[in-house]
Design an enzyme around this catalytic site. Sequence first.
Site, mmCIF file in Angstrom:
data_model
loop_
_atom_site.group_PDB
_atom_site.id
_atom_site.type_symbol
_atom_site.label_atom_id
_atom_site.label_comp_id
_atom_site.label_asym_id
_atom_site.label_seq_id
_atom_site.Cartn_x
_atom_site.Cartn_y
_atom_site.Cartn_z
ATOM 1 N N ASP A 79 0.802 -1.235 0.000
ATOM 2 C CA ASP A 79 0.000 0.000 0.000
ATOM 3 C C ASP A 79 0.828 1.275 0.000
ATOM 4 O O ASP A 79 1.963 1.309 0.459
ATOM 5 C CB ASP A 79 -0.998 0.010 1.167
ATOM 6 N N GLU A 146 -0.791 -2.316 5.094
ATOM 7 C CA GLU A 146 0.096 -2.273 6.265
ATOM 8 C C GLU A 146 -0.095 -0.964 7.020
ATOM 9 O O GLU A 146 -0.058 -0.930 8.251
ATOM 10 C CB GLU A 146 1.561 -2.425 5.819
HETATM 11 ZN ZN ZN Z 1 4.760 3.582 6.483
HETATM 12 ZN ZN ZN Z 2 6.196 1.152 5.433
#
Ligand code: ZN
Ligand code: ZN
Length: 406
Positions: A79, A146
């Site tokens: 991401d 994440e």
């Molecule tokens: Zn980050």
């Molecule tokens: Zn990262």
Amino acid sequence: MTSADAVLAGLDRTRGWREDFYRDLHAHPELSGQESRTSAAAAARLTAWGFDVQRVGGGVVGVLANGPGNTVLSRADMDALPVTEMTELPYASTQTATDETGATTGVSHACGHDVHVTCLLGAAELLADQRQHWSGTFVALFQPAEETAAGARGMLDDGLARRIPRPDVAFAQHVLGLDAGTIGTQVGPVMSAGDSIRITVFGKGSHGSMPHLSVDPVVLAASIVLRLQTIVARETRPGEFAVVTVGSSVAGTKSNIIPDRAVLLLNVRTYDDATRRQVLEAIERIVRAECDGAGSPQPPTFEYYDQYPLTHNDSGVGDRVDSAFREHFGDQVVELGRVTASEDFSRIPDAFETPYFYWGVGGFAAGTSAPPNHSPFFAPLIQPTLDTGTEALVVAALAYLAKDPG
Ligand code: ZN
Ligand code: ZN
């Protein structure tokens, strides 16, 4: 020649596509939970190289079974961030996206997850292409979200643990402000546990001129903010790492109205489960006691969110991989130290009770002050960064999969 040298003989041949792929990914970042283009690109390549590919919880996992031996899992996060890129790179992102609140935002790979995806694909192709030099199973895992702490959990909730073979060891890496060409290693706690808490405390509203008829939540919140500072100063053991930050304190609308509640947003970082529990208990105890002291008409509420687990590198795995790195990279292996940022990677190996190792990859010219991760100016050098990250994944995998370790 070691197995790693044999597999990495293909590095030069793959450099062209890896650099093109990286520039394309950098120019097409996707927000957490929206990684459809990136996952499709990863899945297509893994399939072409003979991996058994599954879509799991918004991510992609490819399994390459290549005879008896260990199972190694390597994870890359996919991401990007709601940050408008301000670099002058010819491949800078000009994309916008809609975030979960419906707002339009610039989006860029300001945390370098495009480096992680490219390097893991690079390693996957080299291992698929040179399978005569190793034996075992290699699992390439591409994780969404994440940055919102939701992605690893989402893949596990979608049955990851029963859909792939149990790994004997797991790896992940992050591009950081180290010199390009270097690898940073650290055994033990390497990234902190992170907890965010939304605390609502209640008062009794009144006219600003009639404070005697109120329970003032502004004064209550101020008292809490100050008292919270004593947790790290007076309660945790000196030298034990802990951070308690009040990032937001909001109450009221107008100078002559005493509001009926205040909302505090806290961020907590720790390297140790016992310290984490101690700090969270102290926060709740102090907030409840201050509310009692103020005569608050109802108990405070605590809402925990954006929680990241501790990243704690296994010493046995760390020693084995660190020696393989030193054999391959020589004095380009440096001490990483502990990083106060947090990661959700460890949820995946923890679900299998698998030991893991997480390392840093340098991405910036030596002697320059690198912009921190999440800065709109974050711009790793393409090389040697992509080669170093690809090599590191191959070297770490072959520390467990080599036919002829030596
Ligand atoms: Zn980050
Ligand atoms: Zn990262």
